[in-house]
Write a protein that holds these residues in place. Structure first.
Motif, PDB file in Angstrom:
ATOM      1  N   LYS A   1      16.967 -27.792   4.049  1.00  0.00           N
ATOM      2  CA  LYS A   1      18.018 -26.836   3.180  1.00  0.00           C
ATOM      3  C   LYS A   1      17.366 -26.966   1.820  1.00  0.00           C
ATOM      4  N   GLY A   2      17.638 -25.936   1.234  1.00  0.00           N
ATOM      5  CA  GLY A   2      17.261 -25.960  -0.215  1.00  0.00           C
ATOM      6  C   GLY A   2      15.899 -25.567  -0.527  1.00  0.00           C
ATOM      7  N   TRP A   3      15.118 -25.332   0.549  1.00  0.00           N
ATOM      8  CA  TRP A   3      13.775 -25.025   0.378  1.00  0.00           C
ATOM      9  C   TRP A   3      13.340 -23.864   1.117  1.00  0.00           C
ATOM     10  N   LYS A   4      12.960 -22.738   0.550  1.00  0.00           N
ATOM     11  CA  LYS A   4      12.748 -21.401   0.953  1.00  0.00           C
ATOM     12  C   LYS A   4      11.417 -20.758   0.495  1.00  0.00           C
ATOM     13  N   VAL A   5      11.011 -19.853   1.204  1.00  0.00           N
ATOM     14  CA  VAL A   5       9.702 -19.033   0.832  1.00  0.00           C
ATOM     15  C   VAL A   5      10.013 -17.569   0.899  1.00  0.00           C
ATOM     16  N   ALA A   6       9.458 -16.914  -0.008  1.00  0.00           N
ATOM     17  CA  ALA A   6       9.337 -15.415   0.212  1.00  0.00           C
ATOM     18  C   ALA A   6       7.855 -15.011   0.509  1.00  0.00           C
ATOM     19  N   PRO A   7       7.745 -14.829   1.706  1.00  0.00           N
ATOM     20  CA  PRO A   7       6.271 -14.475   2.103  1.00  0.00           C
ATOM     21  C   PRO A   7       5.828 -13.189   1.615  1.00  0.00           C
ATOM     22  N   LEU A   8       4.347 -13.399   1.474  1.00  0.00           N
ATOM     23  CA  LEU A   8       3.842 -11.985   0.884  1.00  0.00           C
ATOM     24  C   LEU A   8       2.896 -11.651   1.886  1.00  0.00           C
ATOM     25  N   TYR A   9       1.781 -12.328   2.275  1.00  0.00           N
ATOM     26  CA  TYR A   9       0.658 -12.009   3.289  1.00  0.00           C
ATOM     27  C   TYR A   9       0.050 -13.170   3.909  1.00  0.00           C
ATOM     28  N   GLY A  10      -0.620 -12.797   4.991  1.00  0.00           N
ATOM     29  CA  GLY A  10      -1.360 -13.918   5.619  1.00  0.00           C
ATOM     30  C   GLY A  10      -2.523 -13.372   6.550  1.00  0.00           C
ATOM     31  N   ASN A  11      -2.879 -14.189   7.367  1.00  0.00           N
ATOM     32  CA  ASN A  11      -4.215 -13.602   8.134  1.00  0.00           C
ATOM     33  C   ASN A  11      -3.425 -13.384   9.494  1.00  0.00           C
ATOM     34  N   LEU A  12      -3.946 -11.946   9.807  1.00  0.00           N
ATOM     35  CA  LEU A  12      -3.365 -11.247  11.049  1.00  0.00           C
ATOM     36  C   LEU A  12      -3.644 -12.192  12.491  1.00  0.00           C
ATOM     37  N   GLU A  13      -4.789 -12.675  12.552  1.00  0.00           N
ATOM     38  CA  GLU A  13      -4.794 -13.577  13.742  1.00  0.00           C
ATOM     39  C   GLU A  13      -4.116 -14.764  13.872  1.00  0.00           C
ATOM     40  N   ASP A  14      -3.815 -15.361  12.630  1.00  0.00           N
ATOM     41  CA  ASP A  14      -2.923 -16.507  12.665  1.00  0.00           C
ATOM     42  C   ASP A  14      -1.513 -16.270  12.911  1.00  0.00           C
ATOM     43  N   PHE A  15      -0.921 -15.040  12.132  1.00  0.00           N
ATOM     44  CA  PHE A  15       0.298 -14.659  12.385  1.00  0.00           C
ATOM     45  C   PHE A  15       0.411 -14.380  13.932  1.00  0.00           C
ATOM     46  N   MET A  16      -0.238 -13.697  14.710  1.00  0.00           N
ATOM     47  CA  MET A  16      -0.139 -13.524  15.951  1.00  0.00           C
ATOM     48  C   MET A  16      -0.261 -14.631  16.906  1.00  0.00           C
ATOM     49  N   GLN A  17      -0.965 -15.584  16.555  1.00  0.00           N
ATOM     50  CA  GLN A  17      -0.856 -16.636  17.531  1.00  0.00           C
ATOM     51  C   GLN A  17       0.134 -17.590  17.299  1.00  0.00           C
ATOM     52  N   ILE A  18       0.849 -17.732  15.976  1.00  0.00           N
ATOM     53  CA  ILE A  18       1.832 -18.377  15.589  1.00  0.00           C
ATOM     54  C   ILE A  18       3.225 -17.726  16.358  1.00  0.00           C
ATOM     55  N   ASN A  19       3.417 -16.324  16.116  1.00  0.00           N
ATOM     56  CA  ASN A  19       4.401 -15.634  16.632  1.00  0.00           C
ATOM     57  C   ASN A  19       4.448 -15.063  17.832  1.00  0.00           C
ATOM     58  N   ALA A  20       3.407 -15.456  18.741  1.00  0.00           N
ATOM     59  CA  ALA A  20       3.273 -14.630  20.089  1.00  0.00           C
ATOM     60  C   ALA A  20       3.365 -13.307  20.066  1.00  0.00           C
ATOM     61  N   GLY A  21       2.419 -12.714  18.935  1.00  0.00           N
ATOM     62  CA  GLY A  21       2.794 -11.343  18.882  1.00  0.00           C
ATOM     63  C   GLY A  21       3.234 -10.782  17.575  1.00  0.00           C
ATOM     64  N   ILE A  22       3.411  -9.492  17.327  1.00  0.00           N
ATOM     65  CA  ILE A  22       3.855  -8.861  16.118  1.00  0.00           C
ATOM     66  C   ILE A  22       4.837  -7.906  16.400  1.00  0.00           C
ATOM     67  N   LYS A  23       5.399  -7.345  17.604  1.00  0.00           N
ATOM     68  CA  LYS A  23       6.209  -6.772  17.822  1.00  0.00           C
ATOM     69  C   LYS A  23       7.577  -6.714  17.205  1.00  0.00           C
TER      70      LYS A  23
END
Length: 216
Positions: A55-77
């Protein structure tokens, strides 16, 4: 690998942020209240998930690696309404549209792993911990922090502590236009004792392990 690194050691191209600080800061201040800040939670934050870990720690995401994103989130849909894909990158379409100067400068510097703007509220912090970042063989992830909007106050600080292998704490006080680089799997903690939130650009970079070891 249990110490802070310098911008010269990790990525000298990032000095372009200081050369363009006034424009970057102006762009951020004008759009800060419009940014989509997400609660940081383990693998969240940069990659849009909204789990609450600190609590009290947040992030405004900008961008990242697509392959990493898909692996961590189990896809992009589920994220299609808020992301756009550009080659090997996945961008948070709203945040990058609000901060085009910062986004393009970081891409020019070769930052392609993941990037966001972190905020820690006054009186908040994250206790001693390590970041279990998913790393490739011989390519540790070095986390970079850059002072974007950090108030200067007498007798008050926002800082990061890093604990080396001998148990000695190393400290960097966060300031505008200054960098801190460290291996996320080194034990560390972050605190904000300022009267205002502190905002840092937070980014990851894969660095050859043998090179890091050669630095001592």
């Amino acid at each position: 690998m249990d110490r802070f690194y310098t911008v010269e050691e990790i990525n000298p191209k990032l000095k372009i942020l200081n050369e363009n600080y006034e424009d970057i800061h102006k762009e951020f201040v004008e759009n800060r209240d419009k940014l989509n800040f997400l609660n940081w939670g383990g693998e969240a934050g940069y990659y849009m998930r909204e789990d609450v870990a600190y609590k009290g720690w947040k992030v405004a995401p900008l961008y990242g690696n697509l392959e990493d994103f898909m692996q961590i989130n189990a896809g992009i849909k589920p994220y299609l309404p808020i992301i756009e894909i550009q080659g090997e990158l996945v961008k948070h379409k709203y945040n990058t549209a609000l901060l085009p100067i910062l986004t393009e400068l970081l891409i020019q510097c070769g930052i392609r792993k993941r990037i966001g703007i972190s905020v820690v509220d006054p009186g908040k912090g994250i206790g001693w911990h390590v970041d279990p970042d998913p790393e490739k063989y011989k390519l540790p992830i070095i986390r970079g922090l850059y002072g974007l909007d950090v108030m200067e106050e007498d007798d008050r600080e926002s800082f990061i502590y890093l604990k080396n292998n001998q148990g000695i704490n190393q400290k960097i006080v966060f300031k505008n236009k200054e960098f801190a680089f460290f291996w996320g799997r080194t034990e560390h903690k972050v605190e904000n004792h300022l009267s205002q939130p502190r905002y840092m650009i937070c980014f990851d970079q894969e660095i050859d392990k043998d090179y890091l070891l050669s630095l001592g």
